[in-house]
Design an enzyme around this catalytic site. Structure first.
Site, PDB file in Angstrom:
ATOM      1  CG  PHE A 137      33.933 -15.265  24.504  1.00 13.29           C
ATOM      2  CD1 PHE A 137      35.202 -15.411  25.137  1.00 13.29           C
ATOM      3  CD2 PHE A 137      33.811 -14.396  23.403  1.00 13.29           C
ATOM      4  CE1 PHE A 137      36.338 -14.826  24.541  1.00 13.29           C
ATOM      5  CE2 PHE A 137      34.934 -13.716  22.917  1.00 13.29           C
ATOM      6  CZ  PHE A 137      36.160 -14.219  23.307  1.00 13.29           C
ATOM      7  CG  ASP A 222      27.595 -10.826  24.519  1.00 13.11           C
ATOM      8  OD1 ASP A 222      27.094 -10.894  23.407  1.00 13.11           O
ATOM      9  OD2 ASP A 222      28.534 -11.004  24.901  1.00 13.11           O
ATOM     10  CE  LYS A 251      31.233 -13.264  17.415  1.00 12.85           C
ATOM     11  NZ  LYS A 251      32.625 -13.696  16.689  1.00 12.85           N
TER      12      LYS A 251
HETATM   13  N1  PLP Z   1      30.390 -11.569  23.113  1.00 14.68           N
HETATM   14  C1  PLP Z   1      29.981 -12.984  22.300  1.00 14.68           C
HETATM   15  C2  PLP Z   1      29.028 -13.415  22.972  1.00 14.68           C
HETATM   16  C3  PLP Z   1      30.961 -13.256  21.457  1.00 14.68           C
HETATM   17  O1  PLP Z   1      30.643 -14.373  20.914  1.00 14.68           O
HETATM   18  C4  PLP Z   1      32.085 -12.334  21.124  1.00 14.68           C
HETATM   19  C5  PLP Z   1      33.333 -12.880  20.312  1.00 14.68           C
HETATM   20  O2  PLP Z   1      33.366 -14.034  19.701  1.00 14.68           O
HETATM   21  C6  PLP Z   1      32.440 -11.238  21.839  1.00 14.68           C
HETATM   22  C7  PLP Z   1      31.307 -11.076  22.906  1.00 14.68           C
HETATM   23  C8  PLP Z   1      33.605 -10.283  21.352  1.00 14.68           C
HETATM   24  O3  PLP Z   1      33.368  -9.951  20.278  1.00 14.68           O
HETATM   25  P1  PLP Z   1      34.689  -9.120  19.710  1.00 14.68           P
HETATM   26  O4  PLP Z   1      35.445 -10.019  19.139  1.00 14.68           O
HETATM   27  O5  PLP Z   1      34.096  -8.161  18.341  1.00 14.68           O
HETATM   28  O6  PLP Z   1      35.252  -8.018  20.648  1.00 14.68           O
END
Ligand code: PLP
Length: 399
Positions: A137, A222, A251
């Protein structure tokens, strides 16, 4: 009052979330209160965001102090909190440079653009493909969505961005086959959160690093969910002793204020020049002042060790539940990013916990995810485990 608020919300707020029927108005540490005065112990933390809990006095002070002086100026000018935060992130990580934005998805957009620009700047514009993982994700904007390895999230938004290939997480052979002459980067979460709290196999990340090096491909981690102490180290890559070329954060970086960051090595960062990428709000003094305080607290002597201890304690208690209830298939995760895989659906358990004063979360329908503030106490963990135990005895979690 709550009912009225919910009725109004359902007419004026975009219909993109299935919400629980409570309205939260106050928090302190690991406890939240709703508008009716009910208290909840928080094992969600805004989905791995409020790592230092709610209303942390030092962060509140940093925000108030900065708000009284300067909230925003354009990135056409320098500001002290932004530079101080970048310097501390560089000091505490593999990286040499930081680009600031406002969310996780945006940080990944920046990473995708940087990886492509890195090769196009070297006259290899044909190398634009990124290998990403099944169950990953990376966010909901078009680029981040295209990099996400879950079909249900992409459904209805075709055509997604071209240039993304997918392999199974932990499948090294599959990855080796996927890396081709057009690949510019491999993008992965060092531990998959949203996709079901899936851990890397031992040595997996080191082997991915080696494959990338051999193929001359950039490695992007990520760490939007795993970063900022969530797994018991400031960044999850530290567990494996493997560093990426690019890392994305968001986050928990400012404990709840909107911020994202893309960190990279100097040789990669050089591909960006003025005009390559930008964000009006990126790294504004208000959010960077908050993030700077967060980073100072997280990196203080003993803080990470305490998170590791509490993570092991929560995991141990969840394992005890597994030993007693056949509907629990597996307990997995690292630090305070833990998942409990159930035979049945997790939704009814989440709702029942809410009624008993606990916020927990469910991903992929049958995996309970526990991401409390890193400051959660043993007593709060014990209270949740007691609640879950009673619910399993009532037959929840069974198919
Ligand atoms: N990458 C990861 C691993 C995530 O867990 C999330 C959100 O849950 C995101 C990207 C996306 O972040 P945002 O909701 O701040 O755009």
């Amino acid at each position: 009052m709550t009912e009225e608020l919910i009725a109004q919300a359902d007419t004026v707020i975009a219909n993109t979330y299935q919400r629980f029927p409570i309205a939260l108005e106050r928090g302190e540490g690991c406890v939240l209160w709703d508008t009716e005065g009910n208290a909840y112990i928080d094992f969600v933390a805004g989905i791995a965001v409020c790592n230092l809990g709610h209303a942390h006095p030092r962060i509140a002070e940093a925000v108030c102090d900065q708000a009284r002086r300067l909230v925003h100026v354009s990135n056409l000018y320098y500001t002290t909190p932004q530079v101080d935060l970048a310097a501390l992130l560089v000091e505490k990580s593999f990286a040499d440079r930081v680009f600031f934005c406002n969310s996780g998805a945006e940080a990944n957009e920046a990473a995708i653009k940087l990886a492509r620009k890195y090769f196009s700047a070297r006259g290899e514009a044909h190398r634009f493909r990124i290998v990403s993982m099944n169950h990953s994700f990376h966010g909901r904007t078009m680029g981040a969505l295209s990099a996400t390895g879950q079909e249900k999230i992409k459904k209805g938004f075709s055509p997604v961005l071209e240039g993304f290939d997918f392999v199974a997480f932990n499948d090294l052979e599959g990855l080796a086959k996927r890396l081709g002459p057009d690949t510019c980067a491999v993008l992965l979460e060092p531990l998959q959160g949203e996709g079901g709290v899936r851990c890397p196999a031992p040595e997996y990340l080191a082997a991915v690093r080696e494959l990338c090096d051999r193929a001359g491909v950039l490695l992007i981690f990520d760490e939007i969910q795993t970063g900022m102490g969530r797994t018991g180290k400031l960044f999850a890559y530290e567990h494996e002793g493997v560093a990426p070329d690019i890392m994305t954060l968001a986050k928990a970086l400012a404990n709840g204020l909107p911020i994202g960051a893309m960190l990279s090595r100097e040789s990669v960062a050089q591909a960006f020049a003025p005009g390559s990428h930008a964000s009006t709000f990126g790294g504004t003094p208000l959010v960077t002042a908050a993030a700077l305080e967060v980073l100072k607290i997280l990196t203080a002597e003993g803080f990470m060790e305490a998170c590791t201890t509490m993570g092991a304690y929560l995991k141990g208690r969840l394992m005890e539940l597994k030993a007693q209830h056949a509907c629990i298939r597996e307990v997995r995760g690292r630090g305070l990013l833990l998942g409990m895989v159930l035979e049945g659906k997790g939704g009814p358990l989440v709702k029942a916990c809410l009624k008993r004063g606990f916020l927990i979360n469910c991903v992929q329908e049958n995996i309970l995810r526990f991401v409390p503030p890193l400051t959660i106490s043993r007593e709060q963990v014990d209270a949740l485990v007691g609640c879950l135990d009673a619910l399993f005895r009532e037959g929840l979690g069974v198919p």
